[in-house]
Write a protein that holds these residues in place. Sequence first.
Motif, PDB file in Angstrom:
ATOM      1  N   MET A  57     -27.237 -23.075 -86.029  1.00 14.25           N
ATOM      2  CA  MET A  57     -27.270 -21.952 -85.110  1.00 14.25           C
ATOM      3  C   MET A  57     -28.415 -21.032 -85.504  1.00 14.25           C
ATOM      4  N   GLN A  58     -29.148 -20.546 -84.502  1.00 16.72           N
ATOM      5  CA  GLN A  58     -30.266 -19.645 -84.747  1.00 16.72           C
ATOM      6  C   GLN A  58     -29.755 -18.306 -85.264  1.00 16.72           C
ATOM      7  N   ASN A  59     -30.515 -17.730 -86.193  1.00 13.18           N
ATOM      8  CA  ASN A  59     -30.212 -16.380 -86.663  1.00 13.18           C
ATOM      9  C   ASN A  59     -30.979 -15.387 -85.809  1.00 13.18           C
ATOM     10  N   SER A  98     -22.066 -14.017 -89.245  1.00 13.68           N
ATOM     11  CA  SER A  98     -23.166 -14.039 -90.211  1.00 13.68           C
ATOM     12  C   SER A  98     -24.507 -14.443 -89.610  1.00 13.68           C
ATOM     13  N   TRP A  99     -24.535 -15.034 -88.416  1.00 12.65           N
ATOM     14  CA  TRP A  99     -25.816 -15.423 -87.837  1.00 12.65           C
ATOM     15  C   TRP A  99     -26.538 -14.264 -87.150  1.00 12.65           C
ATOM     16  N   ILE A 100     -25.957 -13.093 -87.253  1.00 10.81           N
ATOM     17  CA  ILE A 100     -26.600 -11.874 -86.759  1.00 10.81           C
ATOM     18  C   ILE A 100     -26.914 -11.000 -87.965  1.00 10.81           C
ATOM     19  N   SER A 101     -28.152 -10.524 -88.036  1.00 15.93           N
ATOM     20  CA  SER A 101     -28.471  -9.508 -89.044  1.00 15.93           C
ATOM     21  C   SER A 101     -28.901  -8.254 -88.300  1.00 15.93           C
ATOM     22  N   PHE A 102     -28.613  -7.145 -88.887  1.00 12.85           N
ATOM     23  CA  PHE A 102     -28.912  -5.860 -88.260  1.00 12.85           C
ATOM     24  C   PHE A 102     -29.932  -5.106 -89.094  1.00 12.85           C
ATOM     25  N   LYS A 103     -30.828  -4.439 -88.416  1.00 12.40           N
ATOM     26  CA  LYS A 103     -31.825  -3.595 -89.058  1.00 12.40           C
ATOM     27  C   LYS A 103     -31.676  -2.202 -88.458  1.00 12.40           C
ATOM     28  N   ALA A 104     -31.182  -1.266 -89.275  1.00 11.27           N
ATOM     29  CA  ALA A 104     -31.077   0.123 -88.824  1.00 11.27           C
ATOM     30  C   ALA A 104     -32.483   0.702 -88.751  1.00 11.27           C
ATOM     31  N   ALA A 107     -40.092  -7.198 -84.768  1.00 11.40           N
ATOM     32  CA  ALA A 107     -39.491  -8.278 -85.553  1.00 11.40           C
ATOM     33  C   ALA A 107     -38.083  -8.643 -85.088  1.00 11.40           C
ATOM     34  N   SER A 108     -37.508  -7.852 -84.214  1.00  7.69           N
ATOM     35  CA  SER A 108     -36.133  -8.096 -83.762  1.00  7.69           C
ATOM     36  C   SER A 108     -36.107  -8.965 -82.510  1.00  7.69           C
ATOM     37  N   GLN A 109     -34.959  -9.628 -82.333  1.00  8.52           N
ATOM     38  CA  GLN A 109     -34.757 -10.407 -81.115  1.00  8.52           C
ATOM     39  C   GLN A 109     -33.854  -9.681 -80.120  1.00  8.52           C
ATOM     40  N   LEU A 112     -22.995 -10.625 -78.082  1.00 12.42           N
ATOM     41  CA  LEU A 112     -23.606 -11.774 -78.747  1.00 12.42           C
ATOM     42  C   LEU A 112     -23.951 -12.867 -77.731  1.00 12.42           C
ATOM     43  N   ALA A 113     -23.076 -13.100 -76.763  1.00 16.46           N
ATOM     44  CA  ALA A 113     -23.368 -14.073 -75.710  1.00 16.46           C
ATOM     45  C   ALA A 113     -24.581 -13.614 -74.882  1.00 16.46           C
ATOM     46  N   TRP A 114     -24.621 -12.316 -74.588  1.00 15.47           N
ATOM     47  CA  TRP A 114     -25.748 -11.732 -73.844  1.00 15.47           C
ATOM     48  C   TRP A 114     -27.047 -11.915 -74.637  1.00 15.47           C
ATOM     49  N   LEU A 115     -26.992 -11.648 -75.911  1.00 15.82           N
ATOM     50  CA  LEU A 115     -28.159 -11.772 -76.772  1.00 15.82           C
ATOM     51  C   LEU A 115     -28.666 -13.213 -76.794  1.00 15.82           C
ATOM     52  N   LYS A 116     -27.765 -14.159 -77.018  1.00 14.97           N
ATOM     53  CA  LYS A 116     -28.172 -15.567 -77.068  1.00 14.97           C
ATOM     54  C   LYS A 116     -28.789 -16.017 -75.744  1.00 14.97           C
ATOM     55  N   LYS A 117     -28.230 -15.568 -74.657  1.00 17.31           N
ATOM     56  CA  LYS A 117     -28.731 -15.959 -73.332  1.00 17.31           C
ATOM     57  C   LYS A 117     -30.118 -15.411 -73.069  1.00 17.31           C
ATOM     58  N   HIS A 118     -30.389 -14.183 -73.510  1.00 21.23           N
ATOM     59  CA  HIS A 118     -31.636 -13.503 -73.166  1.00 21.23           C
ATOM     60  C   HIS A 118     -32.710 -13.529 -74.251  1.00 21.23           C
TER      61      HIS A 118
END
Length: 183
Positions: A1-3, A32-38, A68-70, A175-181
């Motif tokens: 799975m993509q991070n 865990s496949w999501i990382s967050f950058k404040a 750098a973010s997706q 998360l579904a929205w993010l993966k789709k877009h």
Amino acid sequence: MQNYQVAVIVGSLRRASFNQQLAGAAMRLAPSWISFKAIEIGDLPLYNQDDDDRPCAAVRRLRADVKASQGLLFVTPEYNRSIPGVLKNAIDHGSRPYGESVWAGKPAALLGVSVGAAGTALAQQHLRNVLACLDVPTMGVPEVFLQHTAGLFDADGGFGAGSLAFMQSWVEHYLAWLKKHAD
């Protein structure tokens, strides 16, 4: 799975900010496949077009972190029925110079909590208007307009029993929205 890396922009600078707490609690629900950058926005100077050719270090950092973010997660309070100036300032810095916006095309979601009964409904609507003109696809539903009440958060900074299932469902939709877009 993509991070995926998600840039988290909180429109409140207050140390005991409910919206900072909301962002933290929401991030704890992600896999865990999501990382967050404040993204730090409190040290940005007021936007001035004269500085576009020589942005300060804080502006360069903001732009690099967003690039750098997706995906994007905006967490905003409501000030005077709109978004806080500090948030609009950060958006302006990231959208300039004209044609070089770091926001464009990044899928976003909005959250907010307020002591008022309407939560942050108007602030989020104003933010949607701003993001629309910057080509930021924004998740429409489910919307989250939380009123800060006893039990919203637990003693450990997570969501309380009454809000946990709703917020877990919201995170799954995002998360579904993010993966789709983002792909």
